[in-house]
Every structure is written in C-alpha cells, then in structure tokens.
Design a protein around this motif. Sequence first.
Motif, mmCIF file in Angstrom:
data_model
loop_
_atom_site.group_PDB
_atom_site.id
_atom_site.type_symbol
_atom_site.label_atom_id
_atom_site.label_comp_id
_atom_site.label_asym_id
_atom_site.label_seq_id
_atom_site.Cartn_x
_atom_site.Cartn_y
_atom_site.Cartn_z
ATOM 1 N N ALA A 168 72.255 -10.667 -21.128
ATOM 2 C CA ALA A 168 71.168 -11.476 -21.689
ATOM 3 C C ALA A 168 71.446 -11.844 -23.144
ATOM 4 N N SER A 169 72.659 -12.261 -23.429
ATOM 5 C CA SER A 169 73.032 -12.522 -24.824
ATOM 6 C C SER A 169 72.310 -13.712 -25.424
ATOM 7 N N GLU A 170 71.762 -14.604 -24.571
ATOM 8 C CA GLU A 170 71.045 -15.768 -25.075
ATOM 9 C C GLU A 170 69.591 -15.454 -25.417
ATOM 10 N N SER A 208 76.813 -17.413 -25.618
ATOM 11 C CA SER A 208 75.712 -16.930 -26.450
ATOM 12 C C SER A 208 76.100 -15.672 -27.218
ATOM 13 N N GLY A 209 77.004 -14.891 -26.660
ATOM 14 C CA GLY A 209 77.523 -13.749 -27.395
ATOM 15 C C GLY A 209 78.318 -14.182 -28.615
ATOM 16 N N ILE A 210 79.103 -15.244 -28.469
ATOM 17 C CA ILE A 210 79.843 -15.798 -29.610
ATOM 18 C C ILE A 210 78.883 -16.156 -30.732
ATOM 19 N N PHE A 230 76.334 -27.046 -24.099
ATOM 20 C CA PHE A 230 75.026 -26.405 -24.027
ATOM 21 C C PHE A 230 75.097 -25.023 -24.660
ATOM 22 N N GLY A 231 74.126 -24.737 -25.542
ATOM 23 C CA GLY A 231 74.134 -23.485 -26.276
ATOM 24 C C GLY A 231 73.058 -22.512 -25.883
ATOM 25 N N ASN A 232 72.349 -22.790 -24.789
ATOM 26 C CA ASN A 232 71.314 -21.905 -24.245
ATOM 27 C C ASN A 232 70.075 -21.780 -25.133
ATOM 28 N N GLU A 235 68.261 -24.874 -30.756
ATOM 29 C CA GLU A 235 68.970 -24.905 -32.037
ATOM 30 C C GLU A 235 70.469 -25.081 -31.837
ATOM 31 N N GLU A 236 71.035 -24.338 -30.902
ATOM 32 C CA GLU A 236 72.474 -24.448 -30.669
ATOM 33 C C GLU A 236 72.837 -25.691 -29.860
ATOM 34 N N ASP A 237 71.936 -26.137 -28.991
ATOM 35 C CA ASP A 237 72.194 -27.398 -28.289
ATOM 36 C C ASP A 237 72.425 -28.527 -29.283
ATOM 37 N N ALA A 238 71.712 -28.480 -30.414
ATOM 38 C CA ALA A 238 71.849 -29.535 -31.423
ATOM 39 C C ALA A 238 73.220 -29.524 -32.089
#
Length: 369
Positions: A168-170, A208-210, A230-232, A235-238
């Motif tokens: 569940a790193s995301e 997501s761990g990265i 996709f960054g899950n 914020e990361e998707d952007a």
Amino acid sequence: MPKVQETVLEINLSALTHNYHYLKSKLQPETKFLAVVKAFAYGSDSVAIAKHLETLGVDYFAVAYTQEGVVLRDAGIRTPILVLHPQSLNADTLIDRCLEPSIYSARLLKDFIATAEKRGQTNYPVHIKFNTGLNRLGFGEQDIAGITEQLSATKAVQAKSIFSHLAASEDLTENDFTALQINRFKTFAETFKRLSGTTPWMHLCNTSGIINYSEAHFNMVRSGIGLYGFGNCDEEDANLQPIASLKSVISQIHEVEKGHSVGYNRAFTTSRKECIATIPIGHADGLSRIYGQKKGFVYINDQKAFIVGNVCMDMIMVNVTDINCQEGDEVIVFDAKYKANTLAESAATISYEILTALSQRIKRIIVGE
C-alpha cells in the motif's frame, strides 16, 4: 497530430522519456532502475517501450510471464530481464533466453536448481522473492535457512537479488504498515546475507514507493505505472505524462425518435428525439461492458458524450444530441488531457485495469521521439 480515421492507440515516446527522467530524479545516482514492461507494457507496446528505454539507459526490465520475456529477446532486447512469476516448466526456456527468474517457493527453487545443474550452468542469476505482508508470492523468514543451504550446495545458480513488494505504498494512511514491511525486509535481508555469506542487491519499491519512501530505494527500484504516466495520486499525476492516447472516430449518427430503444437488450430508451453516434470500439477492445448505461463516456470536440445502452463487442453508442459533430469526427476515449484514470473511476476501477485490458487488435501508432 492529424485526426484519426479508425480506432488507434497512440504511444508517445517523448512522454515516456519525461516520466523516466522524472522518476530517476527521485533516486541516488547509484540506484538502479528496473522498468516493468509486463502486460504489453501496461497495454501499450512492450517492444517499442523496451527499445526506447534501452536508449535511455534503463538497467533492468521485468515481465510477469516467461513468454513476455521471450518476445523481448526475439525483438533484440539485451538488457537483463527479471521474470516475476515463472513456473517450473519454464526453466529450460528461461536459460535458453537468458531470462532471470524470481524464485518465490521451495518447489520452484528445487526445480530450477535441478535444471540449471543439468544444463551445466554456473552462477545463473536468480532473484529471491520474500513475502513481507502482501501475502501473494514469496518466502517467509522461516524459509531463509533452507534457501541459503540449497544455494550454498550448488554452483549452478546464485542470488543476484532479494526483493519484496509493498502492499500500500500509494496510501499514506497505511504508512505504519509500509514501515513494517520495510523493516521486515531489512531483517530478512540481513539474515539472508549472514547465512549465505553473499551480498545480493535489494529492491522493494514500486512507483509509489519511489515517490513516498526514499529510505527504501536500496540498490534498485521497480517502476511500472509511473513510466506510463500515472502516479497514484493527483499531485504526482501532475508531474507525469500519460503516454497512451486511445482515439476513435464516429462511424454513423442516427436520429432516434422519442421512446425508441438503442442497442442490445433495449437497454436505453430515448426520452426525446436524440442523436446517437456509433463508434468502432467495444468490449473486445478492452472497453468493458461496465462502462455502459452512462457510466462511461468519451470526448467529441471537447465535449463529454456518455455511452448509452450496453457496450457491444465491437462498438459503443454515445449520446451526441447536444454536441456539434458529424460522421468522421475524432473521438477521444482517453489521452493526456482526458485521462484514463478519470474514465476508470467512473466505473469504480483503476487506470491499471483499463490500460492493460486494451486489445492487441487496436492499431498502435508510435509518436514522439
């Protein structure tokens, strides 16, 4: 880009380059990068993606099944390839094609060692998978002594790495559980190194761990969905760029009188005189029936058009009554602007599912670099 005239999946290598460099920027220079290209590179084109990532200097690839690795080798890919879920019957093929197996069970370890010895191998690289809480594949702490004994008793194979997978790193509300997994993995690794007298690489982090757990990057990280844009999280998707654009075209527009039905099982009935556009993409292309009955939608001339009735095998019907369009106009199912995760969320699923479900009969077009 010119307007499409049929259903196509455009794969943007410039976006792939951006995503790779963005994720690499999160790492220490010495940390290796493994690109996950299983499931046709998340529904795109595993060969095109792998070839481009080789030019960017990726250190490793991973696939799920042995045959996926064979396809890459047949295409000329020479970068090391980790096979995440091989079976015992794949052992000869793995060796023939220089593919490196994840060893996740005592049965697989025994069988692969036997084949490697029979084939006269020396120090063939394998990767030992530990279960730290995902409870899907992998050895437990109680298995370490037996694993190291078997490895020490043969010269045919060697442990190139030990690894595990975060559950569940995301989800930062699960930070305590992720921390537990990280600490458990460190404990397993130290025991393995002590008993084996070796120092294999360690890798644990997915995309997501990265992003969320830099303390757990170890010697290598593995990225799948992040490479594809996709960054899950929003914020990361952007910070990432979706590489895939699924486009189609309006084949025909019908004017359907009030009270008439549309499609199989008469699942939609017009409430007024309505314009219904038919588009050549259906559940055989990966657009699941769950997107029918106005759960799913496409974009035509920058306006959302909802799917009406049931998704057919080879086509969908969408309501364009209030959209200025005509036959031959381009249709966007998803792209960098209208993202796949938005469509997926409308059916209570995730971007991974809609991407990896895309049929291989959809024409792939490589754009960008």
